[in-house]
Design an enzyme around this catalytic site. Structure first.
Site, PDB file in Angstrom:
ATOM      1  N   GLU A  43      44.271  52.547  53.424  1.00  0.00           N
ATOM      2  CA  GLU A  43      44.883  53.376  52.388  1.00  0.00           C
ATOM      3  C   GLU A  43      43.871  54.376  51.821  1.00  0.00           C
ATOM      4  O   GLU A  43      42.683  54.073  51.694  1.00  0.00           O
ATOM      5  CB  GLU A  43      45.455  52.492  51.275  1.00  0.00           C
ATOM      6  N   CYS A  66      42.503  51.274  40.784  1.00  0.00           N
ATOM      7  CA  CYS A  66      41.402  50.421  41.236  1.00  0.00           C
ATOM      8  C   CYS A  66      41.884  49.019  41.557  1.00  0.00           C
ATOM      9  O   CYS A  66      42.556  48.379  40.752  1.00  0.00           O
ATOM     10  CB  CYS A  66      40.357  50.277  40.129  1.00  0.00           C
TER      11      CYS A  66
HETATM   12  N1  SAH Z   1      34.305  47.066  47.020  1.00  0.00           N
HETATM   13  C1  SAH Z   1      33.686  48.013  46.180  1.00  0.00           C
HETATM   14  C2  SAH Z   1      34.469  49.303  46.057  1.00  0.00           C
HETATM   15  C3  SAH Z   1      35.966  49.193  46.024  1.00  0.00           C
HETATM   16  S1  SAH Z   1      36.669  48.382  44.613  1.00  0.00           S
HETATM   17  C4  SAH Z   1      33.438  47.426  44.813  1.00  0.00           C
HETATM   18  O1  SAH Z   1      33.911  46.343  44.541  1.00  0.00           O
HETATM   19  O2  SAH Z   1      32.706  48.043  44.051  1.00  0.00           O
HETATM   20  C5  SAH Z   1      36.679  49.725  43.441  1.00  0.00           C
HETATM   21  C6  SAH Z   1      36.592  49.298  41.994  1.00  0.00           C
HETATM   22  O3  SAH Z   1      37.830  48.697  41.575  1.00  0.00           O
HETATM   23  C7  SAH Z   1      35.507  48.274  41.705  1.00  0.00           C
HETATM   24  O4  SAH Z   1      34.727  48.723  40.622  1.00  0.00           O
HETATM   25  C8  SAH Z   1      36.296  47.033  41.300  1.00  0.00           C
HETATM   26  O5  SAH Z   1      35.571  46.239  40.411  1.00  0.00           O
HETATM   27  C9  SAH Z   1      37.546  47.644  40.691  1.00  0.00           C
HETATM   28  N2  SAH Z   1      38.702  46.757  40.632  1.00  0.00           N
HETATM   29  C10 SAH Z   1      39.127  45.870  41.550  1.00  0.00           C
HETATM   30  N3  SAH Z   1      40.257  45.246  41.126  1.00  0.00           N
HETATM   31  C11 SAH Z   1      40.555  45.751  39.910  1.00  0.00           C
HETATM   32  C12 SAH Z   1      41.610  45.526  38.966  1.00  0.00           C
HETATM   33  N4  SAH Z   1      42.577  44.634  39.188  1.00  0.00           N
HETATM   34  N5  SAH Z   1      41.604  46.237  37.819  1.00  0.00           N
HETATM   35  C13 SAH Z   1      40.626  47.153  37.578  1.00  0.00           C
HETATM   36  N6  SAH Z   1      39.615  47.417  38.426  1.00  0.00           N
HETATM   37  C14 SAH Z   1      39.571  46.724  39.585  1.00  0.00           C
END
Ligand code: SAH
Ligand code: SF4
Length: 343
Positions: free
Chosen positions: A91, A330
């Site tokens: 995606e 995110c």
């Molecule tokens: N794997 C990498 C990049 C992709 S995730 C990482 O974890 O940094 C991108 C961002 O989304 C990360 O900062 C993660 O903490 C955040 N994220 C994941 N699930 C989320 C949620 N349910 N609510 C808000 N942020 C979330």
């Protein structure tokens, strides 16, 4: 390493391939202009000898991702679902603002890190993407919109696919192709400590963001299995080293989760970590996820938390969620068919 997609090769590798096959190496630049500047997704029309065209066609694909679905959020955010040649979901999200358009790219199909608040995490890992598959996501968006920023924050853990992510950044930064400044390229990691050092050694042209998520080991460990391999002490050491050697700021991403990371105690822990460092904090209110035990805090709780942290002169911005209605925000990328609004 065998590449399927021509966009995965560096200029040097393409030159060598041409030389090895009896063709003029200067054709490498011509082919890269065709693919990256003109953004062509077929070899047809490429002005090279027919024999070379056939060789390219039989050696490398020039388009790897098949568009399955395109969805548009009420706020203008667009999400695409692609399938790779081996039928795996990928995606991509485009987030427009008044002054820019960011593309959020996936670096893997799924993710192995298993963070309990993230939908991509509950998908598990299919496989890492090739550099060409990462670049193609950006090229596809560029067909409809001028892209100002690329954030490696889609599906997957970029530092678990560092070779391909590095290649993609080098290509995006290259003056002969996309010419994007390193300030426009941001890699986000859940905290793969040895790879943070490797990123520095390689000199990957990018900025670094780290998903701190929580500011004490107990809470972080309960949310992110990676914290059991490299805890906060090790992670902060890696961040400090990165900032010292690169001279760059690192952004910390902090997720606001009711009763867990949005309390006064949590705020004090966050202040303790951020105050002595050259870090900015991006706070994100927890997006809807599949875990019933994790809830978003109320607006009042969020404001109290922010005020408390800001009173200590810690720079904390709250990130405005985009594309929640199409599961494009995110942690929501999971090939989920709920609430899909095709456009
Ligand atoms: N794997 C990498 C990049 C992709 S995730 C990482 O974890 O940094 C991108 C961002 O989304 C990360 O900062 C993660 O903490 C955040 N994220 C994941 N699930 C989320 C949620 N349910 N609510 C808000 N942020 C979330
Ligand atoms: Fe993977 Fe990042 Fe989601 Fe964790 S937050 S599961 S590292 S995509």
């Amino acid at each position: 390493m065998k590449f399927q997609d021509i966009k995965s090769l560096s200029q040097e590798e393409l030159r060598l391939f041409l030389l090895d096959n009896g063709h003029k190496p200067y054709r490498a630049e011509q082919i890269r202009t065709w693919v990256f500047k003109q953004k062509m997704q077929t070899y047809e029309g490429l002005n090279v000898p027919a024999e070379l065209c056939h060789l390219l066609e039989s050696s490398f694909s020039i388009k790897s991702l098949r568009e399955e679905l395109k969805m548009q959020s009420a706020d203008g955010t667009i999400k695409w679902l692609y399938k790779t040649p081996d039928n795996l979901p990928v995606e991509t999200v485009m987030i427009p603002t008044e002054t820019r358009a960011s593309v959020c790219v996936s670096t893997q199909s799924g993710c192995a890190m298993g963070c309990v608040f993230c939908r991509t995490g509950s998908m598990k890992l299919n496989r890492s993407l090739e550099a060409g598959e990462i670049l193609e996501q950006i090229i596809n968006v560029m067909q409809i919109k001028q892209v100002t920023n690329v954030i490696f924050m889609g599906m997957g853990e970029p530092l678990m696919n560092l070779e391909a992510v590095h290649r993609a950044c080098v290509c995006l930064h290259d003056q002969k192709t996309f010419s994007m400044g390193k300030g426009r390229l941001t890699i986000s990691t859940s905290g793969i400590v040895p790879k943070i050092a490797e990123l520095l050694e390689r000199g990957t042209p990018c900025q670094l963001a780290v998903s701190l998520v929580a500011a004490d080991n107990e809470t972080r460990g309960s949310l992110m299995p990676v914290n059991k391999t490299w805890d906060l002490t090790e992670l902060l050491k890696a961040i400090d080293n990165y900032m010292e050697k690169s001279g760059e700021w690192v952004t910390l991403e902090y997720i606001l989760i009711k009763d867990k990371t949005c309390t006064k105690t949590a705020a004090k822990n966050l202040i303790r970590i951020v105050k002595p460092r050259r870090c900015k904090v991006n706070a994100i209110v927890l997006n809807d996820n599949e875990n019933p035990e994790l809830q978003a805090p109320s607006e009042q709780e969020v404001n109290e938390f922010l005020n408390f942290v800001r009173a200590e002169s810690v720079q904390i911005n709250i990130r405005n969620p985009r594309g929640r209605d199409i599961l494009a925000a995110c942690g929501q990328l999971s090939n989920n068919s709920l609430s899909k609004v095709a456009v």
